[in-house]
Design a protein around this motif. Structure first.
Motif, PDB file in Angstrom:
ATOM      1  N   ASP A  36       0.875  -1.188   0.000  1.00 29.24           N
ATOM      2  CA  ASP A  36       0.000   0.000   0.000  1.00 29.24           C
ATOM      3  C   ASP A  36       0.901   1.222   0.000  1.00 29.24           C
ATOM      4  N   LYS A  37       0.355   2.346  -0.477  1.00 30.50           N
ATOM      5  CA  LYS A  37       1.156   3.584  -0.403  1.00 30.50           C
ATOM      6  C   LYS A  37       1.019   4.232   0.969  1.00 30.50           C
ATOM      7  N   ASN A  38       0.012   3.793   1.740  1.00 26.99           N
ATOM      8  CA  ASN A  38      -0.214   4.330   3.087  1.00 26.99           C
ATOM      9  C   ASN A  38       0.487   3.429   4.120  1.00 26.99           C
ATOM     10  N   ASN A  89      -5.874  -7.568  -6.277  1.00 29.40           N
ATOM     11  CA  ASN A  89      -5.713  -6.120  -6.470  1.00 29.40           C
ATOM     12  C   ASN A  89      -6.889  -5.364  -5.880  1.00 29.40           C
ATOM     13  N   CYS A  90      -6.606  -4.644  -4.779  1.00 27.58           N
ATOM     14  CA  CYS A  90      -7.657  -3.843  -4.124  1.00 27.58           C
ATOM     15  C   CYS A  90      -7.382  -2.354  -4.243  1.00 27.58           C
ATOM     16  N   ILE A  91      -6.275  -1.963  -4.865  1.00 26.26           N
ATOM     17  CA  ILE A  91      -6.015  -0.521  -4.942  1.00 26.26           C
ATOM     18  C   ILE A  91      -7.103   0.129  -5.768  1.00 26.26           C
ATOM     19  N   VAL A 154     -15.899   9.035 -14.336  1.00 29.80           N
ATOM     20  CA  VAL A 154     -14.550   8.508 -14.568  1.00 29.80           C
ATOM     21  C   VAL A 154     -14.329   7.233 -13.754  1.00 29.80           C
ATOM     22  N   TYR A 155     -14.807   7.231 -12.515  1.00 22.36           N
ATOM     23  CA  TYR A 155     -14.672   6.029 -11.663  1.00 22.36           C
ATOM     24  C   TYR A 155     -15.398   4.847 -12.318  1.00 22.36           C
ATOM     25  N   CYS A 156     -16.645   5.087 -12.755  1.00 20.85           N
ATOM     26  CA  CYS A 156     -17.415   4.012 -13.404  1.00 20.85           C
ATOM     27  C   CYS A 156     -16.665   3.491 -14.635  1.00 20.85           C
ATOM     28  N   ALA A 189     -18.675   0.596   3.683  1.00 28.25           N
ATOM     29  CA  ALA A 189     -18.318   1.826   4.418  1.00 28.25           C
ATOM     30  C   ALA A 189     -16.844   1.816   4.827  1.00 28.25           C
ATOM     31  N   THR A 190     -15.989   2.240   3.900  1.00 30.05           N
ATOM     32  CA  THR A 190     -14.539   2.295   4.153  1.00 30.05           C
ATOM     33  C   THR A 190     -14.108   3.765   4.175  1.00 30.05           C
ATOM     34  N   ASN A 191     -12.808   3.968   4.085  1.00 28.78           N
ATOM     35  CA  ASN A 191     -12.279   5.347   4.044  1.00 28.78           C
ATOM     36  C   ASN A 191     -12.209   5.899   2.622  1.00 28.78           C
TER      37      ASN A 191
HETATM   38  N1  LIG Z   1     -15.866   1.062  -0.569  1.00 28.46           N
HETATM   39  C1  LIG Z   1     -16.715   0.830  -1.534  1.00 28.46           C
HETATM   40  O1  LIG Z   1     -17.911   1.143  -1.442  1.00 28.46           O
HETATM   41  C2  LIG Z   1     -16.262   0.112  -2.786  1.00 28.46           C
HETATM   42  C3  LIG Z   1     -17.256  -0.384  -3.635  1.00 28.46           C
HETATM   43  C4  LIG Z   1     -16.869  -1.034  -4.796  1.00 28.46           C
HETATM   44  C5  LIG Z   1     -15.528  -1.204  -5.097  1.00 28.46           C
HETATM   45  N2  LIG Z   1     -14.590  -0.691  -4.259  1.00 28.46           N
HETATM   46  C6  LIG Z   1     -13.200  -0.874  -4.667  1.00 28.46           C
HETATM   47  O2  LIG Z   1     -12.514  -1.611  -3.684  1.00 28.46           O
HETATM   48  C7  LIG Z   1     -11.139  -1.244  -3.662  1.00 28.46           C
HETATM   49  C8  LIG Z   1     -10.762  -0.899  -2.227  1.00 28.46           C
HETATM   50  O3  LIG Z   1     -11.540   0.229  -1.836  1.00 28.46           O
HETATM   51  P1  LIG Z   1     -11.774   0.636  -0.312  1.00 28.46           P
HETATM   52  O4  LIG Z   1     -13.180   1.058  -0.201  1.00 28.46           O
HETATM   53  O5  LIG Z   1     -11.221  -0.385   0.582  1.00 28.46           O
HETATM   54  O6  LIG Z   1     -10.901   1.992  -0.297  1.00 28.46           O
HETATM   55  P2  LIG Z   1      -9.851   2.530   0.761  1.00 28.46           P
HETATM   56  O7  LIG Z   1      -9.563   3.932   0.328  1.00 28.46           O
HETATM   57  O8  LIG Z   1     -10.329   2.294   2.144  1.00 28.46           O
HETATM   58  O9  LIG Z   1      -8.584   1.583   0.493  1.00 28.46           O
HETATM   59  C9  LIG Z   1      -7.863   1.637  -0.701  1.00 28.46           C
HETATM   60  C10 LIG Z   1      -6.405   1.450  -0.380  1.00 28.46           C
HETATM   61  O10 LIG Z   1      -5.674   1.437  -1.618  1.00 28.46           O
HETATM   62  C11 LIG Z   1      -4.501   2.200  -1.446  1.00 28.46           C
HETATM   63  N3  LIG Z   1      -4.094   2.713  -2.755  1.00 28.46           N
HETATM   64  C12 LIG Z   1      -4.835   3.441  -3.623  1.00 28.46           C
HETATM   65  N4  LIG Z   1      -4.097   3.729  -4.710  1.00 28.46           N
HETATM   66  C13 LIG Z   1      -2.868   3.192  -4.510  1.00 28.46           C
HETATM   67  C14 LIG Z   1      -1.666   3.158  -5.257  1.00 28.46           C
HETATM   68  N5  LIG Z   1      -1.555   3.789  -6.435  1.00 28.46           N
HETATM   69  N6  LIG Z   1      -0.601   2.496  -4.765  1.00 28.46           N
HETATM   70  C15 LIG Z   1      -0.671   1.868  -3.560  1.00 28.46           C
HETATM   71  N7  LIG Z   1      -1.784   1.877  -2.794  1.00 28.46           N
HETATM   72  C16 LIG Z   1      -2.867   2.523  -3.264  1.00 28.46           C
HETATM   73  C17 LIG Z   1      -4.887   3.322  -0.485  1.00 28.46           C
HETATM   74  O11 LIG Z   1      -3.753   3.884   0.167  1.00 28.46           O
HETATM   75  C18 LIG Z   1      -5.820   2.593   0.464  1.00 28.46           C
HETATM   76  O12 LIG Z   1      -5.126   2.075   1.580  1.00 28.46           O
HETATM   77  C19 LIG Z   1     -10.996  -0.083  -4.632  1.00 28.46           C
HETATM   78  O13 LIG Z   1     -10.531  -0.565  -5.865  1.00 28.46           O
HETATM   79  C20 LIG Z   1     -12.416   0.431  -4.782  1.00 28.46           C
HETATM   80  O14 LIG Z   1     -12.632   1.045  -6.014  1.00 28.46           O
HETATM   81  C21 LIG Z   1     -14.919  -0.035  -3.110  1.00 28.46           C
END
Ligand SMILES: NC(=O)c1ccc[n+]([C@@H]2O[C@H](COP(=O)([O-])OP(=O)(O)OC[C@H]3O[C@@H](n4cnc5c(N)ncnc54)[C@H](O)[C@@H]3O)[C@@H](O)[C@H]2O)c1
Length: 261
Positions: A36-38, A89-91, A154-156, A189-191
């Protein structure tokens, strides 16, 4: 289900869905390489995973939108473990804009860089390693890939592209023994909204609204996405590739409901 002796690499492991996915794989005895970048979020996830799996969890703080860093991090994982069996891949980031926004191209570049280009590069670097291990990839996409939204244009688009990218890669890698699948998550419900610049208040209001809109009247739990990811990465799904699975509290049905009303 067990991932004993399996090497699982999770990107975006420092928060939300990626955190839940990492913790679930730790419970299933996987050996983890988390990215993660964080750095702070990543450290917290790794600590929880280490307690659960009682094995060292490897981490890399890296911005995966950087092509060279991606190669470095994947090479390090290979060097450390000798193999990689699963990549999840969750980024991803979420930014609002509309087609009438003069700055749409800036938002487009930022979102596509983080949500798609990064995953193209990761896949490009990791595919030869997964061919060796006969491993698999799971990409976390969104129900937004199949819904329409003015402000999330753009996200979609990035998530629709991720779905199709995953299928094309699945087709190329299937004869080489590598499976690739996608999960369309509904609202969790995430960040993600706070990370996109929303206030806590606005973020909470958005999740409340999403819950009311969901046909099942509930948000998706990150654990539900984690369970599905583990299933798709497991041998139970050894005949599944190029598939798009939803866990969305019925969100994908909303369009049909609107037409009926
Ligand atoms: N939360 C939702 O409602 C939801 C719904 C559908 C899909 N998603 C998808 O699920 C995935 C995770 O989302 P989330 O809700 O957990 O978000 P989040 O913001 O809580 O977590 C995402 C993580 O990815 C990391 N990240 C983002 N870009 C990065 C990069 N370039 N390099 C390294 N780390 C990176 C961030 O630092 C963060 O820790 C995303 O792809 C998001 O689009 C989320």
């Amino acid at each position: 289900m067990t991932f004993l002796n399996k090497i699982v690499l999770v990107t975006g492991a420092g928060s939300g869905i990626g955190e839940a996915i990492s913790i679930n794989f730790a419970k299933l005895s996987a050996r983890l390489y988390l990215i993660d970048k964080n750095g702070d979020g990543l450290k917290k996830t790794a600590e929880v995973c280490e307690k659960l799996s009682r094995t060292k969890v490897f981490t890399a703080v890296a911005d995966l939108a950087d092509d060279d860093l991606v190669e470095k991090v994947i090479n390090n994982a290979k060097k450390e473990f000798g193999r990689i069996d699963v990549v999840v891949n969750c980024i991803g980031i979420c930014k609002r804009t509309t087609i009438l926004d003069p700055n749409i191209i800036q938002v487009y570049d930022e979102v596509m860089k983080n949500n798609l280009r990064s995953i193209v590069r990761i896949t490009n670097c990791v595919a030869p390693i997964l061919i060796e291990s006969q491993g698999c990839l799971v990409n976390i996409s969104s129900v937004s890939a199949v819904l329409t939204s003015k402000e999330l244009i753009v996200y979609c688009t990035s998530k629709a592209a991720l779905n199709h990218f995953s299928k094309c890669v699945a087709l190329e890698l299937a004869p080489k023994g590598v499976r690739v699948n996608c999960i369309l998550s509904g609202p969790v419900a995430t960040n993600i909204l706070i990370n996109a610049g929303s206030s806590k208040e606005d973020s909470d209001a958005a999740w409340k609204g999403a819950k009311e809109l969901a046909p099942l009247k509930q948000l998706v739990k990150a654990d539900e996405v984690a369970e599905l990811a583990a299933f798709l990465a497991s041998d139970k799904a050894k005949g599944v590739t190029g598939s798009i699975y939803s866990v969305d509290s019925g969100y994908g049905l909303i369009g049909c409901q609107d037409i009926r009303n």
